[in-house]
Design an enzyme around this catalytic site. Structure first.
Site, PDB file in Angstrom:
ATOM      1  N   CYS A 188       0.836  -1.205   0.000  1.00  0.00           N
ATOM      2  CA  CYS A 188       0.000   0.000   0.000  1.00  0.00           C
ATOM      3  C   CYS A 188       0.871   1.255   0.000  1.00  0.00           C
ATOM      4  CB  CYS A 188      -0.907  -0.001   1.227  1.00  0.00           C
ATOM      5  SG  CYS A 188       0.016   0.045   2.779  1.00  0.00           S
ATOM      6  N   ARG A 224      12.861  -4.770   5.343  1.00  0.00           N
ATOM      7  CA  ARG A 224      13.252  -4.475   3.961  1.00  0.00           C
ATOM      8  C   ARG A 224      14.762  -4.456   3.755  1.00  0.00           C
ATOM      9  NH1 ARG A 224      13.277  -0.179   0.303  1.00  0.00           N
ATOM     10  NH2 ARG A 224      12.936  -0.989  -1.765  1.00  0.00           N
ATOM     11  N   HIS A 271       5.218   6.216  -2.935  1.00  0.00           N
ATOM     12  CA  HIS A 271       6.473   6.786  -3.436  1.00  0.00           C
ATOM     13  C   HIS A 271       6.237   8.225  -3.884  1.00  0.00           C
ATOM     14  CE1 HIS A 271       7.129   2.390  -4.937  1.00  0.00           C
ATOM     15  NE2 HIS A 271       7.453   2.485  -3.661  1.00  0.00           N
TER      16      HIS A 271
END
Lengths: 489, 481
Positions: free
Chosen positions: B67, B101, B199
C-alpha cells in the site's frame, strides 16, 4: 514549493565522533532510563502486533480455509509476509483491496467481488473474514454484507463464512486470534448441538502459538494417552508442510466436520487462558462436557498439571511412557542446573508464553529479573507477581506492564542480566547489552527452524535446558582466557 | 538499451497468448475482463507497454501488492538513517515493516541511526477523539530522547486520514517548537492502488518540506552527483557509491539508502542525478530538472554488461577525466567479472528464469541473468506504470509473457507451463514455488544476502543464483518410494 515548514536554510551539519560518543554513553544511564520511562505517547519497538495478524493465524488452523482480509490491500500483504518470514512457509490469504472510494461508498462491493473471485480461483471449504482498520472506521456492517452476498448467490449455501471484527486500534494479535477462533467455532457448530450425543473426544485449544513443534508435541502426548481428541485451530501442517514437489494451498488444519462436532465433545481444555479468553468463555456456555483452562505447559510442574488435567478430563491414566519422560526431563534439569542456577534473565512476550518462561526459569533456579509485556493487564500483572512470589528465585524480580523494547534496553543497560528470552525484535537491545537472546516468541526472522522445536511438555523442558545451558557454556569457551580454556565444562 | 530483438525457442506470441487465456479461464467473467489487459506477450520491437498497469487491485485474487504507507515507510522515508520515522496510527503497519526491507544503515542504533519502530499505537480513544494531541506529545518525546536525530517524519496510516486528523498543522507547529524539521506525509494505505502512490506522495513531501532547506558546507565541484533510487538493500548503496567514487564522482547524497536528511535537503546543488529505481524516485528527479536545471540519467548496475554500458553513459555527461577513469575502471573489472562468468556460466547456461518483483528489477536484472547465460522467460511488476513497461519491452525476449499485478493463481499457471529453473520474486511467493521443487531467490531482499549492485555485487549475485539453481537439496525432492 519547497520549505513549507518555514525552515531557515542552514549548512549541512555533521555530528562529531565526540558528540556521538557522549549521547551513546548517555542512553545507557539511569538518568536516560528515567526520561525513557516517563514517556506518555511515543511507543518504540513494541512487542505486540495488531489483531488481524492473529485472526489470520487462527484461520490457517482449519481445513481448506482461506483467510480473507476485509480492508486495504497492504494490510493483507503485511500479515502474509510476517507469517511467511517466521515459518518459512506460504501463507495464502486474499483481500478485498479497499481503496479511497471504499471510504465513501463502504466496502460491500469490494467484499462481494473479492468473495466471488476467491471462491472461483481458490475453492475454499471455508472463508474466514476479518477486518483491518478501514472498514472498522467507516462502519462497514459485515453481518448485512455477508447476508446480502448469500442472498445474491455469491456465497454458496454450504460454504461457511465466519467473520470477526478485528480493528488494529484495539487489543493485539492475541485478541484477534481469539476473536477469529470464536467466530469460526460459532459458525461451524451452530445448530450442531445434539442432546445425549458425545463424541468421546477431548477438544483442545492451544491459544496463539506459532511453534508448530508445540502442536505436534500436544498431539503426541494425547496419542500417548490413547485419548481421542480434536485439536482446534491446528496450524502444524499448514506451517510445517512437506516439500515433495507439490504446492498445496491448504496443506492442513482441523477438519471442519470434526470442529463442528466439537460442541458435542467429552471435554474442552485450553492451555492458552489469555489468548483464548473469549472463545473459552463461550465454549463454557455452549459446549457439552467438562471445561478447563490451565496455563501453557512449560516447565515440569505446568506439564504435570497438564497431564493430570488430561487424565481427569479423559478418564485415562497418565501413561508410563510420559512418566519416564518426566524423569528424563528432571534428569536433564539437574544435569544442567549448575549452568543456569542464579542466572538472571529478561523475558518478554505474549501473556501465556511469558508466564511459561517465568515458570520454567524459576524451576531451574534462574531468576526472571525483568518481566516485560508491551500491552499487559492487571490480571496478568497479578498472576506474574503471584508466580514470582511463589519461589525464592522470583525475589527481586520486576514486572513491567505496558512497556516496550526501548524500555527493555534501558533496563538491560542499567540493571544488567545474563540473557534475554523473547522474539527477534529484541536482538538490538540484547546486542547492545552484550548478552545472548534466546528466540522463543514470535516472530523469529533471523534463525531457521526454531518453530519446529517444541517448548511445551517434558520434551520442551529438555529442549530449553539443553539450549540455554549450552549457550552459557559456549559463552565461557568464547570468552575464557587461555589458562581457563579447558577440556571439561 | 538492447538493439536486437531477443527470442526464446518455443515461445511465440500465439503460445503465450494461449497460456494467458488458459490462466484466465478460472476467473468469473468480471474478474477475467479486469485481469485480461494486464497479461500479454511482449512485443520487443515495439518498445511499448503491452499491458495495462497502475489500476485498482482486483479484490480476492491474492495480489502481492502493498500500500501507499508501505511505499512511504518501506521505500522512500524509512531508509533515511538519521531521522525518526513515526508510523502514525495503530501498531501493526510500522511493526510489520520494521527491519524487514533490509535497507542497511551506518551509525549507532538509537544514537545516530534510528532503524527502529516508532509508533503512536492508536487506541479506540485516539480514533474517537483524534490523535493530533498525542502526536504533538510524542514528537516532543522523540526530540528529547534522540537529540542527534536530524528530523522526524510522520507517516500516516489509514485511520489518520479517515478520522480527519491534521498532521500537517501539528508538524508545522512542532517544527518551530522543537527547532527540528518535522515532516508530515499523508501516505495512508488506502490511497491509490499500490505502494506506488506512497512513493509519489513521499517524493512530493521531500519537494514541499525538505529540498532547498540545506546547503552543502563544502565548495561545489563539477563532479557532484546524487545517487537516487538506491535503498541499500544488503549494502547496495555502499557498492554503487564506491564505484561512482572510483570513477571520480563526488556522491553528495544518497536517496535514500543509508541516507542523511540534510544531504538530501541540499541535493538541489548537485550537477547530475543518477537514478537507479526510476519508479520510486523519478518524481523528484523531474522536479530537480525543471526547477534547478539538474539533468538526470537512468542507469543499471546489475551485471557487467549493464554496468559497463551505464558507466559510459554517465561518463558522457562529464569531461575527459571521468571518461578516461571509466575506461580504466572497466579495464580493471572486466577480467574479474569474466572470471565470475567463467565460474558460473557453465553451471547456469540456458537455464530459464521468471521474475515478478517491484520497482526496477523486473527489467534491470534481465541482462545480469543473461551475463550468466540464463534466459528470462517471463517478467512483471507489482506496482509499475506504463513507462516501466515501455522500458521493459526491449529488455525482454520477444513474445515472452508480461504480467502486471499478477495474482498467485496466474503465477502458478505460468510457472506450471513455462517450467522455469529459477524464480525471482518476493517472500510471499518464495515458499509456494519451493514447495513445487523450484529454486527461488527473493529479489526484493536478496534473500538476506547482497549487495547485488555494481562490481562488488555481481560475484555475490552469481554465487547466489548458482547456489539456488544447483543446490543438491532439490535432487531430494522426489522420494524413491
Amino acid at each position: 514549493m519547497a520549505n513549507n515548514l518555514g525552515l531557515t536554510v542552514k549548512p549541512v551539519s555533521t555530528t562529531s565522533p565526540e558528540e556521538e560518543a557522549r549521547v551513546a554513553a548517555w542512553i545507557d544511564t539511569v538518568e536516560y532510563k528515567e526520561k525513557n520511562f516517563a514517556r506518555q505517547a511515543l511507543v518504540i519497538n513494541p512487542v505486540h502486533a495488531c489483531q488481524p495478524l492473529g485472526a489470520e493465524l487462527a484461520a490457517h488452523g482449519f481445513e481448506g480455509t482461506l483467510p480473507f482480509v476485509h480492508g486495504s490491500q497492504g494490510c493483507a500483504s503485511y500479515y502474509r509476509s510476517t507469517l511467511t518470514r517466521h515459518f518459512r512457509e506460504p501463507a495464502a490469504a486474499v483481500c478485498s483491496s479497499m481503496t479511497e472510494d471504499g471510504a465513501v461508498f463502504g466496502g460491500q462491493n469490494n467484499l462481494h467481488e473479492g468473495l466471488e473471485n476467491a471462491i472461483a480461483l481458490y475453492h475454499p471449504k471455508m472463508i474466514a473474514v476479518f477486518t483491518s482498520c478501514m472498514p472498522e472506521i467507516i462502519g462497514d456492517d459485515l453481518t448485512a454484507y455477508l447476508k446480502n452476498a448469500r442472498s445474491k448467490g455469491i456465497i454458496p449455501k454450504a460454504l461457511p463464512v465466519p467473520f470477526a471484527n478485528t480493528p488494529s486500534f484495539s487489543g493485539t494479535h492475541v485478541t484477534g486470534y481469539d476473536a477469529m477462533l470464536l467466530a469460526i467455532l460459532q459458525a461451524l457448530t451452530e445448530g450442531k448441538r445434539v442432546e445425549d450425543r458425545c463424541t468421546g473426544k477431548l477438544n483442545f485449544l492451544t491459544g496463539f502459538d506459532t511453534n508448530t513443534g508445540n502442536y505436534r508435541e500436544y498431539k503426541r502426548i494425547l496419542e500417548a494417552f490413547g485419548a481421542p481428541y480434536t485439536l482446534l485451530a491446528d496450524i502444524s501442517e499448514t506451517f510445517d508442510s512437506p516439500l515433495d514437489g507439490t504446492y498445496r494451498l491448504y496443506p492442513g488444519g482441523t477438519p471442519l466436520a470434526e470442529a463442528a462436532d466439537a460442541i458435542n465433545g467429552k471435554a474442552t481444555l485450553t492451555v492458552g487462558p489469555y489468548s483464548t479468553a473469549k472463545t473459552f468463555a463461550w465454549v463454557k456456555d455452549t459446549f457439552a462436557g467438562a471445561h478447563a483452562a490451565i496455563p501453557l505447559p512449560m516447565g515440569v510442574q505446568r506439564t504435570d498439571a497438564f497431564l493430570m488435567k488430561v487424565a481427569e478430563l479423559t478418564g485415562k491414566p497418565i501413561p508410563e511412557s510420559l512418566k519416564a519422560e518426566r524423569g528424563r526431563a528432571v534428569d536433564a534439569m539437574t544435569d544442567a542446573h549448575q549452568y543456569l542456577h542464579g542466572k538472571k534473565f529478561a523475558v518478554y512476550g505474549d501473556p501465556d508464553l511469558l508466564l511459561g518462561y517465568v515458570a520454567f526459569l524459576l524451576e531451574m533456579g534462574a531468576t526472571p529479573w525483568h518481566v516485560l509485556s508491551s500491552k499487559g493487564s492487571k490480571k496478568l500483572e497479578k498472576e506474574l507477581h503471584a508466580l514470582l512470589d511463589s519461589s525464592p528465585y522470583g525475589k527481586g524480580a520486576q514486572v513491567h506492564m505496558g512497556r516496550d523494547l526501548w524500555h527493555l534496553r534501558s533496563l538491560l543497560m542499567t540493571d544488567p542480566v545474563d540473557a534475554v528470552i523473547g522474539d527477534t525484535h529484541g536482538k538490538f537491545a540484547a546486542h547492545d547489552a552484550k548478552v545472548p537472546l534466546f528466540r522463543y516468541g514470535f516472530p523469529i526472522y533471523d534463525r531457521v527452524g526454531r518453530h519446529r522445536i517444541p517448548l511445551v511438555g517434558y520434551a520442551g523442558v529438555v529442549n530449553m535446558v539443553t539450549e540455554l545451558a549450552n549457550a552459557f557454556i559456549d559463552l565461557r569457551d568464547a570468552t575464557d582466557d587461555d589458562r581457563h580454556f579447558e577440556m571439561m565444562r | 538499451m538492447s538493439s536486437t530483438v531477443k527470442k526464446v525457442e518455443g515461445i511465440t506470441k500465439e503460445s503465450t497468448q494461449q497460456m494467458i487465456d488458459r490462466a484466465l479461464e478460472a476467473y468469473p467473467e468480471k474478474g477475467r475482463q479486469k485481469r485480461a489487459p494486464h497479461l500479454a506477450p511482449n512485443d520487443a520491437s515495439a518498445c511499448s507497454a503491452c499491458v495495462k498497469s497502475n489500476r485498482k487491485t482486483v479484490p480476492g485474487v491474492m495480489s502481492a501488492r502493498g500500500c501507499a504507507f508501505a511505499g512511504a515507510k518501506g521505500v522512500v522515508w524509512g531508509p533515511i538513517r538519521d531521522m525518526v520515522h513515526v508510523s502514525h496510527g495503530p501498531v501493526g503497519c510500522g511493526w510489520y515493516s520494521w527491519g524487514t526491507r533490509r535497507n542497511l544503515v551506518s551509525g549507532k542504533n538509537g544514537v545516530t541511526n534510528f532503524a527502529m519502530q516508532f509508533t503512536s499505537d492508536f487506541q479506540e480513544k485516539d480514533i474517537v477523539y483524534g490523535g493530533d494531541k498525542k502526536l504533538a506529545v510524542l514528537l516532543k518525546e522523540a526530540r528529547e530522547l534522540f537529540p542527534l536525530a536530524k528530523g522526524i517524519s510522520v507517516l500516516s496510516e489509514c485511520p489518520v486520514g479517515l478520522i480527519g486528523d491534521d498532521i500537517n498543522a501539528v508538524a508545522k507547529k512542532a517544527t518551530t517548537d522543537l527547532d527540528l524539521p518535522v515532516i508530515p506525509c499523508n501516505c495512508e494505505g488506502f490511497r491509490g492502488v499500490s505502494q506506488s502512490l506512497g512513493h509519489h506522495i513521499s517524493n512530493d513531501t521531500i519537494r514541499d518540506y525538505l529540498i532547498e532547506t540545506r546547503e552543502f558546507a563544502e565548495p561545489a565541484t563539477p563532479y557532484d552527483i546524487a545517487l537516487i533510487g538506491d535503498y541499500n538493500i544488503g549494502g547496495d548503496v555502499w557498492s554503487a557509491k564506491a564505484l561512482l567514487e572510483e570513477i571520480g564522482l563526488n556522491v553528495k547524497a544518497t536517496w535514500t539508502g543509508d541516507g542523511e536528511m540534510e544531504r538530501i535537503a541540499a541535493t538541489h546543488r548537485v550537477k547530475l542525478n543518477l537514478i537507479h529505481c526510476y519508479r520510486s524516485m523519478n518524481y523528484m528527479c523531474k522536479v530537480m530538472e525543471e526547477k534547478y536545471g539538474i539533468p538526470f540519467v537512468e542507469f543499471n548496475f546489475f551485471g557487467p554488461t549493464k554496468i559497463k554500458e551505464s558507466l559510459r553513459k554517465i561518463a558522457e555527461r562529464f569531461d575527459d577525466r571521468i571518461q578516461s577513469n571509466v575506461e580504466k575502471v572497466i579495464a580493471k573489472y572486466d577480467p574479474l567479472m569474466q572470471q565470475v562468468i567463467d565460474t558460473y556460466r557453465p553451471r547456469l547456461e540456458g537455464k530459464k528464469v521468471m521474475l515478478y518483483v517491484g520497482g526496477l528489477r523486473p527489467r534491470h536484472t534481465v541482462s545480469a541473468y543473461e551475463d550468466l547465460g540464463m534466459v528470462v522467460v517471463g517478467s512483471g511488476y507489482e506496482f509499475a506504470h506504463h513507462d516501466d513497461y515501455e522500458r521493459t519491452s526491449p529488455e525482454m525476449p520477444d513474445a515472452t509473457v508480461i504480467y502486471d499485478d499478477a495474482s498467485e493463481h496466474e503465477l502458478e499457471q505460468f510457472v506450471d507451463e513455462l517450467k522455469p529453473d529459477l524464480i525471482g520474486s518476493g517472500i510471499k511467493e518464495k515458499y509456494v514455488f519451493q514447495k513445487m521443487g523450484l529454486p527461488f531467490r527473493q529479489m526484493h531482499s536478496w534473500d538476506y544476502s547482497g549487495p547485488y549492485h555494481g562490481y562488488q555485487g555481481f560475484p555475490i549475485f552469481a554465487r547466489d543464483v548458482d547456489m539456488a539453481v544447483n543446490s543438491p537439496t532439490w535432487k531430494l525432492v522426489k522420494s524413491p518410494f
